[in-house]
Design a protein around this motif. Structure first.
Motif, PDB file in Angstrom:
ATOM      1  N   VAL A   6       1.046  -1.163  -0.133  1.00 13.94           N
ATOM      2  CA  VAL A   6      -0.017   0.159  -0.179  1.00 13.94           C
ATOM      3  C   VAL A   6       0.878   1.363  -0.068  1.00 13.94           C
ATOM      4  O   VAL A   6       1.864   1.399   0.840  1.00 13.94           O
ATOM      5  N   GLN A   7       0.899   1.853  -0.878  1.00 11.04           N
ATOM      6  CA  GLN A   7       1.864   3.130  -1.190  1.00 11.04           C
ATOM      7  C   GLN A   7       1.203   4.201  -0.038  1.00 11.04           C
ATOM      8  O   GLN A   7       0.103   4.707  -0.017  1.00 11.04           O
ATOM      9  N   PRO A   8       2.334   4.488   0.548  1.00 14.26           N
ATOM     10  CA  PRO A   8       1.977   5.619   1.756  1.00 14.26           C
ATOM     11  C   PRO A   8       1.310   7.035   0.894  1.00 14.26           C
ATOM     12  O   PRO A   8       1.743   7.281  -0.272  1.00 14.26           O
ATOM     13  N   MET A   9       0.443   7.519   1.359  1.00 14.25           N
ATOM     14  CA  MET A   9      -0.305   8.700   1.116  1.00 14.25           C
ATOM     15  C   MET A   9       0.771   9.925   0.867  1.00 14.25           C
ATOM     16  O   MET A   9       1.696   9.942   1.498  1.00 14.25           O
ATOM     17  N   GLN A  10       0.456  10.954   0.012  1.00 13.02           N
ATOM     18  CA  GLN A  10       1.201  11.962  -0.319  1.00 13.02           C
ATOM     19  C   GLN A  10       0.761  13.075  -0.130  1.00 13.02           C
ATOM     20  O   GLN A  10      -0.517  13.298  -0.141  1.00 13.02           O
ATOM     21  N   ALA A  11       1.482  14.473   0.540  1.00 12.39           N
ATOM     22  CA  ALA A  11       0.783  15.549   0.875  1.00 12.39           C
ATOM     23  C   ALA A  11       0.401  16.120  -0.508  1.00 12.39           C
ATOM     24  O   ALA A  11       0.829  15.836  -1.559  1.00 12.39           O
ATOM     25  N   PRO A  12      -0.528  17.048  -0.444  1.00 10.32           N
ATOM     26  CA  PRO A  12      -1.570  17.391   0.535  1.00 10.32           C
ATOM     27  C   PRO A  12      -2.428  16.540   1.097  1.00 10.32           C
ATOM     28  O   PRO A  12      -2.971  15.445   0.480  1.00 10.32           O
ATOM     29  N   TYR A  13      -2.448  16.278   2.612  1.00 10.86           N
ATOM     30  CA  TYR A  13      -3.693  15.477   3.099  1.00 10.86           C
ATOM     31  C   TYR A  13      -4.751  16.155   3.533  1.00 10.86           C
ATOM     32  O   TYR A  13      -4.928  17.392   3.739  1.00 10.86           O
ATOM     33  N   ALA A  14      -5.860  15.299   3.560  1.00 10.76           N
ATOM     34  CA  ALA A  14      -7.133  15.800   4.230  1.00 10.76           C
ATOM     35  C   ALA A  14      -7.045  16.477   5.353  1.00 10.76           C
ATOM     36  O   ALA A  14      -5.887  16.254   6.029  1.00 10.76           O
ATOM     37  N   ILE A  17      -6.607  13.821   8.343  1.00 11.45           N
ATOM     38  CA  ILE A  17      -5.405  13.031   8.310  1.00 11.45           C
ATOM     39  C   ILE A  17      -4.415  13.960   8.756  1.00 11.45           C
ATOM     40  O   ILE A  17      -3.393  13.744   9.586  1.00 11.45           O
ATOM     41  N   GLN A  18      -4.046  15.415   8.155  1.00  8.98           N
ATOM     42  CA  GLN A  18      -3.157  16.040   9.035  1.00  8.98           C
ATOM     43  C   GLN A  18      -3.087  16.331  10.033  1.00  8.98           C
ATOM     44  O   GLN A  18      -2.198  16.248  11.085  1.00  8.98           O
ATOM     45  N   ALA A  19      -4.262  16.633  10.881  1.00  5.20           N
ATOM     46  CA  ALA A  19      -4.381  16.690  12.138  1.00  5.20           C
ATOM     47  C   ALA A  19      -4.136  15.553  13.148  1.00  5.20           C
ATOM     48  O   ALA A  19      -3.420  15.576  13.933  1.00  5.20           O
ATOM     49  N   PHE A  35       2.317   5.649   8.871  1.00  3.86           N
ATOM     50  CA  PHE A  35       1.381   6.436   9.341  1.00  3.86           C
ATOM     51  C   PHE A  35       0.703   6.883   8.125  1.00  3.86           C
ATOM     52  O   PHE A  35      -0.608   6.884   7.859  1.00  3.86           O
ATOM     53  N   ARG A  36       1.322   7.091   6.959  1.00  2.00           N
ATOM     54  CA  ARG A  36       0.892   7.455   5.705  1.00  2.00           C
ATOM     55  C   ARG A  36       0.100   6.447   5.136  1.00  2.00           C
ATOM     56  O   ARG A  36      -0.847   6.801   4.106  1.00  2.00           O
ATOM     57  N   SER A  37       0.748   4.987   5.240  1.00  2.00           N
ATOM     58  CA  SER A  37       0.001   3.979   4.720  1.00  2.00           C
ATOM     59  C   SER A  37      -1.358   3.681   5.426  1.00  2.00           C
ATOM     60  O   SER A  37      -2.338   3.320   4.737  1.00  2.00           O
TER      61      SER A  37
END
Length: 182
Positions: A6-14, A17-19, A35-37
């Motif tokens: 599962v590729q880690p999410m990339q910024a910008p985050y919702a 999620i950022q919180a 955490f990003r995954s």
């Protein structure tokens, strides 16, 4: 380990999620790949972060990190072991020999205090049998109060779960995080 599943999410985050990332990461430090995954399932991310035991607990940071390093090493979770060495060993103060020993099949009794040896035995016992025999419990009780032992049990169990996630997702290593010793 093979490529990340599962590729880690990339910024910008919702925003939510950022919180969540802001609640766990020091200012200016990007969120870990684990955490990003997990952010692909925001509920799981939030629950995992809320259930963490990296705050000031009833045991010391060195004791906490010893349990985490041994549990993650026993689970073969090199990603999580390396993250904890990189993030916390400056304060925990383990020597290179001690760090290597957290990955050894049998700990070297000459490297550890009596209380640390009981913690290593606890992590090993829980890993091997998901239980603690009465003799080990008695040894642990010589060094730790009941509330501390509860925290120790949960730490080992929690980091088994974290190891399962990191290994199952094949989370790629963080830059600068050490690998298991050869």
């Amino acid at each position: 380990m093979s490529q990340s599943r599962v590729q880690p999410m990339q910024a910008p985050y919702a925003e939510d999620i950022q919180a969540a990332f802001d609640s766990i990461m020091p200012p200016g430090v990007p969120p870990l790949k684990l955490f990003r995954s997990l952010a692909h399932n925001p509920r799981v991310l939030r629950r995992m972060l809320a259930g963490g035991l990296l705050d000031r607990g009833s045991i010391g940071l060195r004791e906490r990190e010893l349990l985490i390093l041994r549990a993650t090493a026993r689970c073969g979770a090199e990603y999580e072991w390396g993250v904890h060495v990189a993030a916390f060993n400056g304060k925990a103060g383990f020597s290179q020999a001690q760090l290597a020993d957290t990955c050894a099949a049998q700990p070297d009794a000459g490297l550890w205090t009596a209380s640390e040896l009981t913690l290593l035995a606890l992590a090993d016992s829980l890993h091997a049998s998901a239980d603690v025999d009465d003799a080990l419990w008695l040894r642990l009780s010589e060094h730790f109060r009941p509330e501390q032992l509860i925290e120790c049990l949960l730490l080992v169990g929690l980091y088994h779960a974290v190891s399962f996630v990191a290994n199952g997702l094949r989370v790629e290593h963080e830059p600068g995080a050490p690998r298991f010793p050869a």
